[in-house]
Design a protein around this motif. Structure first.
Motif, PDB file in Angstrom:
ATOM      1  N   TYR A 176      94.272 113.424  72.756  1.00 32.35           N
ATOM      2  CA  TYR A 176      93.640 112.105  72.732  1.00 32.35           C
ATOM      3  C   TYR A 176      93.513 111.497  71.347  1.00 32.35           C
ATOM      4  N   LEU A 177      93.474 112.312  70.301  1.00 32.14           N
ATOM      5  CA  LEU A 177      93.316 111.743  68.969  1.00 32.14           C
ATOM      6  C   LEU A 177      94.504 110.871  68.593  1.00 32.14           C
ATOM      7  N   ARG A 178      95.687 111.184  69.084  1.00 34.28           N
ATOM      8  CA  ARG A 178      96.867 110.362  68.790  1.00 34.28           C
ATOM      9  C   ARG A 178      96.729 108.955  69.364  1.00 34.28           C
ATOM     10  N   ASN A 179      95.917 108.817  70.407  1.00 30.17           N
ATOM     11  CA  ASN A 179      95.744 107.512  71.047  1.00 30.17           C
ATOM     12  C   ASN A 179      94.587 106.709  70.471  1.00 30.17           C
ATOM     13  N   SER A 180      93.919 107.235  69.461  1.00 31.97           N
ATOM     14  CA  SER A 180      92.740 106.569  68.907  1.00 31.97           C
ATOM     15  C   SER A 180      93.142 105.452  67.951  1.00 31.97           C
ATOM     16  N   TRP A 181      92.361 104.400  67.946  1.00 24.87           N
ATOM     17  CA  TRP A 181      92.656 103.281  67.041  1.00 24.87           C
ATOM     18  C   TRP A 181      92.500 103.692  65.590  1.00 24.87           C
ATOM     19  N   TYR A 182      91.533 104.589  65.298  1.00 20.51           N
ATOM     20  CA  TYR A 182      91.233 104.915  63.903  1.00 20.51           C
ATOM     21  C   TYR A 182      92.344 105.752  63.263  1.00 20.51           C
ATOM     22  N   HIS A 183      92.873 106.751  63.975  1.00 20.07           N
ATOM     23  CA  HIS A 183      93.962 107.528  63.378  1.00 20.07           C
ATOM     24  C   HIS A 183      95.216 106.677  63.223  1.00 20.07           C
ATOM     25  N   ASN A 184      95.468 105.788  64.164  1.00 20.07           N
ATOM     26  CA  ASN A 184      96.645 104.923  64.032  1.00 20.07           C
ATOM     27  C   ASN A 184      96.487 103.924  62.894  1.00 20.07           C
ATOM     28  N   ALA A 185      95.262 103.440  62.666  1.00 20.29           N
ATOM     29  CA  ALA A 185      95.034 102.537  61.530  1.00 20.29           C
ATOM     30  C   ALA A 185      95.280 103.261  60.213  1.00 20.29           C
ATOM     31  N   ILE A 186      94.852 104.515  60.144  1.00 19.68           N
ATOM     32  CA  ILE A 186      95.062 105.286  58.909  1.00 19.68           C
ATOM     33  C   ILE A 186      96.545 105.545  58.691  1.00 19.68           C
ATOM     34  N   ARG A 187      97.253 105.937  59.743  1.00 23.90           N
ATOM     35  CA  ARG A 187      98.669 106.253  59.542  1.00 23.90           C
ATOM     36  C   ARG A 187      99.476 105.007  59.211  1.00 23.90           C
ATOM     37  N   ASP A 188      99.119 103.857  59.790  1.00 28.05           N
ATOM     38  CA  ASP A 188      99.796 102.613  59.414  1.00 28.05           C
ATOM     39  C   ASP A 188      99.586 102.318  57.935  1.00 28.05           C
TER      40      ASP A 188
ATOM     41  N   ARG B 299      90.109 107.652  54.932  1.00 23.51           N
ATOM     42  CA  ARG B 299      89.176 108.572  55.581  1.00 23.51           C
ATOM     43  C   ARG B 299      88.503 107.893  56.760  1.00 23.51           C
ATOM     44  N   MET B 300      87.936 108.761  57.627  1.00 24.05           N
ATOM     45  CA  MET B 300      87.269 108.283  58.832  1.00 24.05           C
ATOM     46  C   MET B 300      86.100 109.191  59.157  1.00 24.05           C
ATOM     47  N   THR B 301      85.011 108.584  59.635  1.00 21.23           N
ATOM     48  CA  THR B 301      83.907 109.323  60.226  1.00 21.23           C
ATOM     49  C   THR B 301      83.508 108.608  61.513  1.00 21.23           C
ATOM     50  N   HIS B 302      82.790 109.314  62.387  1.00 21.91           N
ATOM     51  CA  HIS B 302      82.313 108.661  63.602  1.00 21.91           C
ATOM     52  C   HIS B 302      81.028 109.328  64.070  1.00 21.91           C
ATOM     53  N   ASP B 303      80.310 108.612  64.932  1.00 20.92           N
ATOM     54  CA  ASP B 303      79.086 109.158  65.522  1.00 20.92           C
ATOM     55  C   ASP B 303      79.189 109.197  67.044  1.00 20.92           C
TER      56      ASP B 303
ATOM     57  N   GLU C  48      85.050  98.966  61.047  1.00 24.70           N
ATOM     58  CA  GLU C  48      84.048  99.582  61.910  1.00 24.70           C
ATOM     59  C   GLU C  48      84.229  99.036  63.322  1.00 24.70           C
ATOM     60  N   ARG C  49      84.540  99.938  64.258  1.00 18.03           N
ATOM     61  CA  ARG C  49      84.782  99.529  65.640  1.00 18.03           C
ATOM     62  C   ARG C  49      84.245 100.591  66.586  1.00 18.03           C
ATOM     63  N   PRO C  50      84.083 100.257  67.883  1.00 27.57           N
ATOM     64  CA  PRO C  50      83.664 101.277  68.846  1.00 27.57           C
ATOM     65  C   PRO C  50      84.591 102.485  68.819  1.00 27.57           C
ATOM     66  N   TYR C  51      84.023 103.652  68.992  1.00 28.36           N
ATOM     67  CA  TYR C  51      84.742 104.913  68.861  1.00 28.36           C
ATOM     68  C   TYR C  51      85.887 105.039  69.859  1.00 28.36           C
ATOM     69  N   GLY C  52      85.634 104.753  71.126  1.00 29.24           N
ATOM     70  CA  GLY C  52      86.709 104.777  72.105  1.00 29.24           C
ATOM     71  C   GLY C  52      86.774 106.025  72.964  1.00 29.24           C
ATOM     72  N   GLY C  53      85.932 106.995  72.716  1.00 30.99           N
ATOM     73  CA  GLY C  53      85.896 108.184  73.568  1.00 30.99           C
ATOM     74  C   GLY C  53      87.200 108.943  73.581  1.00 30.99           C
ATOM     75  N   LYS C  54      87.592 109.396  74.777  1.00 31.31           N
ATOM     76  CA  LYS C  54      88.802 110.211  74.935  1.00 31.31           C
ATOM     77  C   LYS C  54      90.078 109.372  74.971  1.00 31.31           C
ATOM     78  N   ASN C  55      89.956 108.063  74.915  1.00 30.34           N
ATOM     79  CA  ASN C  55      91.118 107.166  74.879  1.00 30.34           C
ATOM     80  C   ASN C  55      92.039 107.367  76.083  1.00 30.34           C
ATOM     81  N   ILE C  56      91.469 107.765  77.210  1.00 32.83           N
ATOM     82  CA  ILE C  56      92.280 107.998  78.400  1.00 32.83           C
ATOM     83  C   ILE C  56      92.879 106.699  78.910  1.00 32.83           C
TER      84      ILE C  56
END
Length: 358
Positions: free
Chosen positions: A124-136, A252-256, A274-282
């Motif tokens: 699921y981390l591959r589908n997250s907005w935050y990791h994709n923003a960092i890799r872009d 870098r990224m952190t979340h709550d 700063e955006r909603p975390y998105g959970g499991k991104n299912i």
């Protein structure tokens, strides 16, 4: 566009997440839900009154109208289910790991890569907005050459004995996500590693592990994971981050678990997002899968059986490496029982299992 007809196998915590997202999307028709547990089937009837609820998954594979099967039961059942699904011509969305042993996982990778059907795994981390923003950001050259990848995920989470069984200790069941995302960032394969772990509360398996090492391209990494973070704290918290250090900048990224914060410090750009975390991104995984079926072209962002098998294999390797070193035991079985009792009574906490499966 006609909705994709799907049969769900396994209606525990993850099966419920998939059902909720598929019902909301409008792109899926949930035709079947299968579970061997009567209480899970009763919960499925309440959640999806339009679906056929069954105890034997063979009826799903035998129905020619079912296009996709979602395999969300425990890992020891996955090889049999995947083999049946592919033999029946079904496309597959599977939870990770794709099987209960590295040998079975390798066999399923070979089988899936020979088959014409679409297969994907929930990394699921591959589908997250935050990791994709960092890799872009990295791909734009803003941090120079990536050099150091640091990943940490420590929560109270599942206590030992609460549901890992065939998925293995915490660093395999949960930690393989972080093994995978480090490899995804590095775009390389693991080359060297050294791991240290702790057997918390005198449990038989380590429940915290830290591993550092290198990738084949020279990028170094450290990964820390454990469901040991303040299990009996009056107010529970966690520590979760990714920190990518380049030759020129950082990301870098952190979340709550509610909000994710991405900080990007590049040579020409500086951002704080700063955006909603998105959970499991299912929802993202299911939409990409449905779109791939509609177009006949696999979305390259869909995690593959091979991706999951590699992450699983190295999570096991890191655990084996930790066991080869001193493996201290800290804490008592009595404390573990106190943790389990507290979690059974909790209604809001980290990684709580559905009450019907406890």
């Amino acid at each position: 566009m006609n909705p994709v007809k799907v049969g769900i196998v396994g209606f525990g915590r993850m099966g419920g997440f998939y059902l909720d997202n598929m019902l909301r999307s409008g792109r899926w028709e949930v035709a079947y839900i299968c579970d061997v547990a009567p209480e899970a089937r009763e919960a499925a009837r309440r959640a999806a009154p339009g679906a056929r609820i069954v105890a034997d998954d063979r009826v799903i594979y035998e129905d020619p109208e079912v296009q996709v099967v979602g395999l969300f039961a425990l890992a020891d059942s996955r090889r049999r289910q995947i083999e049946r699904a592919l033999a029946a011509g079904k496309h597959i969305i599977a939870e990770k790991p794709v099987a209960d042993t590295p040998e079975n996982e390798r066999a399923l990778v070979a089988l899936a890569e020979r088959a014409p059907q679409l297969t994907a795994v929930n990394l699921y981390l591959r589908n997250s907005w935050y990791h994709n923003a960092i890799r872009d950001f990295i791909d734009r050259g803003e941090i120079g050459e990536p050099a150091i990848i640091r990943v940490c995920h420590m929560t109270p989470g599942l206590a030992p004995g609460e549901g890992h069984e065939f998925e293995g200790p915490a660093f395999h069941d949960c930690g393989m996500h972080y093994v995978d995302i480090a490899r995804w960032y590095a775009r390389s394969e693991f080359a060297t590693w050294h791991a240290q772990a702790v057997r918390m509360w005198d449990y038989k398996d380590p429940w915290w592990l830290q591993c550092h090492g290198t990738f084949a391209n020279g990028v170094v990494f450290d990964i820390t994971q454990g469901h040991v973070y303040g299990q009996l704290s009056a107010r529970q918290t966690h520590s979760s981050y990714v920190d990518i250090v380049g030759t020129k900048g950082i990301a870098r990224m952190t979340h709550d678990f509610r909000t994710a914060v991405v900080e990007l410090h590049g040579v020409t750009e500086t951002h704080r997002i700063e955006r909603p975390y998105g959970g499991k991104n299912i929802d993202v995984l299911c939409d990409r899968f449905a779109e791939s079926l509609a177009t006949g072209r696999r979305d390259e962002r869909l995690p593959s059986f091979r991706d999951a098998a590699i992450a699983s294999e190295y999570a096991w390797r890191f655990l084996d490496d930790a066991r080869a070193h001193e493996l201290p035991s800290i804490g008592s079985a009595a404390t573990l029982e106190e943790i389990r009792a507290r979690r059974r009574a909790m209604t809001d906490g980290y990684g709580l299992l559905p009450r019907r499966t406890r």
